[in-house]
Enzyme design. Structure first.
Site, mmCIF file in Angstrom:
data_model
loop_
_atom_site.group_PDB
_atom_site.id
_atom_site.type_symbol
_atom_site.label_atom_id
_atom_site.label_comp_id
_atom_site.label_asym_id
_atom_site.label_seq_id
_atom_site.Cartn_x
_atom_site.Cartn_y
_atom_site.Cartn_z
ATOM 1 N N CYS A 140 -79.018 -96.595 53.256
ATOM 2 C CA CYS A 140 -79.175 -97.954 53.772
ATOM 3 C C CYS A 140 -80.644 -98.340 53.663
ATOM 4 O O CYS A 140 -81.491 -97.502 53.368
ATOM 5 C CB CYS A 140 -78.706 -98.058 55.212
ATOM 6 S SG CYS A 140 -78.485 -99.786 55.726
ATOM 7 N N CYS A 192 -82.287 -100.576 56.096
ATOM 8 C CA CYS A 192 -82.899 -101.203 57.278
ATOM 9 C C CYS A 192 -84.073 -100.412 57.845
ATOM 10 O O CYS A 192 -84.962 -100.979 58.460
ATOM 11 C CB CYS A 192 -81.852 -101.471 58.347
ATOM 12 S SG CYS A 192 -80.948 -100.016 58.855
ATOM 13 N N CYS A 227 -80.650 -104.879 56.195
ATOM 14 C CA CYS A 227 -80.135 -103.824 55.323
ATOM 15 C C CYS A 227 -80.194 -104.178 53.848
ATOM 16 O O CYS A 227 -79.682 -103.437 53.005
ATOM 17 C CB CYS A 227 -78.699 -103.471 55.726
ATOM 18 S SG CYS A 227 -78.598 -102.927 57.444
ATOM 19 N N LYS A 249 -67.408 -100.767 59.582
ATOM 20 C CA LYS A 249 -68.565 -100.669 60.471
ATOM 21 C C LYS A 249 -68.757 -102.017 61.156
ATOM 22 O O LYS A 249 -68.917 -103.046 60.496
ATOM 23 C CB LYS A 249 -69.808 -100.296 59.659
ATOM 24 C CG LYS A 249 -71.081 -100.321 60.484
ATOM 25 C CD LYS A 249 -72.274 -99.767 59.717
ATOM 26 C CE LYS A 249 -73.541 -99.915 60.533
ATOM 27 N NZ LYS A 249 -74.711 -99.382 59.835
ATOM 28 N N ARG A 271 -81.600 -97.959 66.990
ATOM 29 C CA ARG A 271 -82.657 -98.807 66.410
ATOM 30 C C ARG A 271 -84.022 -98.441 66.981
ATOM 31 O O ARG A 271 -85.033 -98.617 66.320
ATOM 32 C CB ARG A 271 -82.296 -100.274 66.572
ATOM 33 C CG ARG A 271 -81.092 -100.585 65.682
ATOM 34 C CD ARG A 271 -80.654 -102.013 65.717
ATOM 35 N NE ARG A 271 -79.378 -102.145 64.997
ATOM 36 C CZ ARG A 271 -78.596 -103.201 65.042
ATOM 37 N NH1 ARG A 271 -78.959 -104.246 65.775
ATOM 38 N NH2 ARG A 271 -77.471 -103.225 64.362
ATOM 39 N N ARG A 280 -77.076 -108.603 62.483
ATOM 40 C CA ARG A 280 -76.381 -108.097 61.303
ATOM 41 C C ARG A 280 -74.958 -108.665 61.144
ATOM 42 O O ARG A 280 -74.145 -108.108 60.441
ATOM 43 C CB ARG A 280 -76.297 -106.572 61.370
ATOM 44 C CG ARG A 280 -77.640 -105.861 61.477
ATOM 45 C CD ARG A 280 -77.565 -104.465 60.890
ATOM 46 N NE ARG A 280 -78.578 -103.556 61.383
ATOM 47 C CZ ARG A 280 -79.887 -103.641 61.111
ATOM 48 N NH1 ARG A 280 -80.338 -104.620 60.347
ATOM 49 N NH2 ARG A 280 -80.713 -102.747 61.609
ATOM 50 N N GLU A 332 -61.246 -103.744 54.454
ATOM 51 C CA GLU A 332 -62.510 -103.095 54.089
ATOM 52 C C GLU A 332 -62.251 -101.678 53.568
ATOM 53 O O GLU A 332 -62.821 -101.259 52.559
ATOM 54 C CB GLU A 332 -63.442 -103.004 55.313
ATOM 55 C CG GLU A 332 -64.176 -104.283 55.661
ATOM 56 C CD GLU A 332 -65.369 -104.545 54.735
ATOM 57 O OE1 GLU A 332 -65.579 -103.775 53.787
ATOM 58 O OE2 GLU A 332 -66.076 -105.541 54.972
ATOM 59 N N LYS A 372 -66.727 -96.915 62.659
ATOM 60 C CA LYS A 372 -67.925 -96.829 63.489
ATOM 61 C C LYS A 372 -68.105 -98.117 64.263
ATOM 62 O O LYS A 372 -68.001 -99.174 63.649
ATOM 63 C CB LYS A 372 -69.108 -96.594 62.548
ATOM 64 C CG LYS A 372 -70.458 -96.697 63.166
ATOM 65 C CD LYS A 372 -71.511 -96.607 62.088
ATOM 66 C CE LYS A 372 -72.858 -96.735 62.764
ATOM 67 N NZ LYS A 372 -73.916 -96.879 61.827
ATOM 68 N N TYR A 412 -74.015 -87.106 68.341
ATOM 69 C CA TYR A 412 -75.281 -86.575 68.847
ATOM 70 C C TYR A 412 -75.037 -85.407 69.806
ATOM 71 O O TYR A 412 -75.970 -84.759 70.239
ATOM 72 C CB TYR A 412 -76.084 -87.697 69.516
ATOM 73 C CG TYR A 412 -76.412 -88.813 68.527
ATOM 74 C CD1 TYR A 412 -77.507 -88.706 67.678
ATOM 75 C CD2 TYR A 412 -75.580 -89.935 68.409
ATOM 76 C CE1 TYR A 412 -77.790 -89.700 66.748
ATOM 77 C CE2 TYR A 412 -75.847 -90.935 67.481
ATOM 78 C CZ TYR A 412 -76.949 -90.810 66.645
ATOM 79 O OH TYR A 412 -77.204 -91.784 65.720
HETATM 80 C C1 PBG Z 1 -78.067 -98.140 59.235
HETATM 81 C C2 PBG Z 1 -77.324 -97.460 60.325
HETATM 82 C C3 PBG Z 1 -77.214 -97.804 61.686
HETATM 83 C C4 PBG Z 1 -76.502 -96.782 62.296
HETATM 84 C C5 PBG Z 1 -76.169 -95.868 61.300
HETATM 85 N N1 PBG Z 1 -76.664 -96.309 60.087
HETATM 86 C C6 PBG Z 1 -77.815 -98.915 62.456
HETATM 87 C C7 PBG Z 1 -77.372 -100.293 62.244
HETATM 88 O O1 PBG Z 1 -76.464 -100.596 61.477
HETATM 89 O O2 PBG Z 1 -78.020 -101.144 62.853
HETATM 90 C C8 PBG Z 1 -76.187 -96.684 63.768
HETATM 91 C C9 PBG Z 1 -75.919 -95.313 64.275
HETATM 92 C C10 PBG Z 1 -75.992 -95.161 65.749
HETATM 93 O O3 PBG Z 1 -76.058 -96.128 66.526
HETATM 94 O O4 PBG Z 1 -75.958 -94.004 66.180
HETATM 95 N N2 PBG Z 1 -77.610 -99.378 58.876
#
Ligand code: PBG
Length: 316
Positions: free
Chosen positions: A113, A115, A123, A188, A198, A210, A226, A241, A306
């Protein structure tokens, strides 16, 4: 019904969902420098790690038998063009090389990604305040190839641009990485639960949000579209996610698609549960295991979490 709940042995016999450390993927944040461990205040116990510290962390994770790690990079500098995302000596690329040298058997996934690498925190390429789709595909494809070249076992695009899986598959094949699988963050959502991430990845958008690329939390039929598109484009594994607020989406994806399915228990889920645990409001061990069991029971084959190391220890 109570006859089969009477003893631990009977409960073990009829248990439908069993957790294994190999089901868990640990997300990790890599920063420049040496000997650096910078705690992430909203994610107690997690930290930005320099490559040397990352190697130690991963050796430990591997010892615990977890399924793998997924890497996120915090580059030295950010720019409009996300240059750090696809640089051959980028932070993730360096980390992957070190891990493949020091802990070669550990499965290393990379998040693909932009971002974390753009100065504006979006992104993709921004023109007149709008994230552009097709030009961003080239960045993603280049990043995926550079990760594969560094030795990544799996690449995982999380940007939610249309057509990225096809673009990445084509670029990987052209570069000779025909055997590198794509784990697609297929469904997502534009979720509030990414807040702590973030902070961890220093990737908060500097303007707007986003919602023009990530999904509306209200939709589940759209998630199936999707996923279907990503599978058609060549995704080897699909992902939903966040996880716990979207168990219905996980379940439906499981029922509809035979493709291996992952779910991401995201930062906000971790922080929320950890806050309650640290306040003494929820029992730590049971909270970790029940939350992961729920995600697996809904239908996920594996979980990005985590809690990966804690859960693995609890199951040892
Ligand atoms: C990158 C990305 C994000 C997460 C995983 N890959 C952040 C977002 O989309 O803002 C979030 C993972 C998390 O919250 O643990 N785009």
């Amino acid at each position: 019904m109570r006859r089969l709940r009477a003893s631990e042995a009977l409960r073990n016999l009829v248990r439908e969902t069993v957790l294994d450390p190999g089901d868990f993927i640990l997300p990790l944040f890599i920063c420049p420098g040496e000997g650096v461990r910078r705690e992430i205040s909203s994610m107690p116990g997690h930290a930005q790690l320099s490559v040397d510290r990352l190697v130690k962390e991963c050796a430990e994770a591997h010892e615990l038998g977890i399924g793998g790690v997924i890497l996120f990079g915090i580059p030295e500098t950010k720019d409009e063009l996300a240059s750090g995302a696809f640089a051959d000596d980028g932070i993730v690329q360096q980390a992957v090389r070190a891990l493949k040298r020091e802990v070669p058997k550990l499965l290393v996934m990379t998040d693909v990604c932009n971002c974390e690498y753009t100065s504006h925190g979006h992104c993709g390429l921004v023109v007149d305040g709008e994230v552009q789709n097709d030009p961003t595909l080239e960045w993603l494809a280049k990043a995926a190839v550079s990760h594969a070249r560094a030795g990544a076992d799996v690449v995982a695009p999380s940007d939610m641009m249309d057509g990225r899986v096809a673009a990445i598959r084509k670029a990987l094949d052209t570069a000779g990485f025909t055997n590198t699988p794509i784990v697609s963050y297929a469904a997502k959502y534009a979720s509030v639960f990414y807040g702590p991430f973030r902070e961890a990845a220093e990737s908060t958008p500097q303007f707007g949000d986003r919602r023009s690329y990530q999904m509306d939390p209200a939709n589940s039929r759209e998630a199936m579209r999707e996923i279907e598109l990503d599978i058609e484009e060549g995704a080897d594994v699909i992902m939903v996610k966040p996880a716990m607020p979207y168990l219905d989406v996980i379940r439906e994806a499981r029922q509809r698609f035979p493709t291996p399915l992952g779910a991401y228990q995201v930062s906000g889920e971790f922080s929320m549960l950890t806050a309650a645990i640290n306040n003494g409001w929820l029992d730590r061990d049971r909270t970790i295991l029940e939350s992961l069991t729920a995600i697996r029971r809904a239908g996920a084959d594996f979980v990005l979490t985590y809690f990966a190391k804690d859960a693995a220890r609890l199951l040892a």
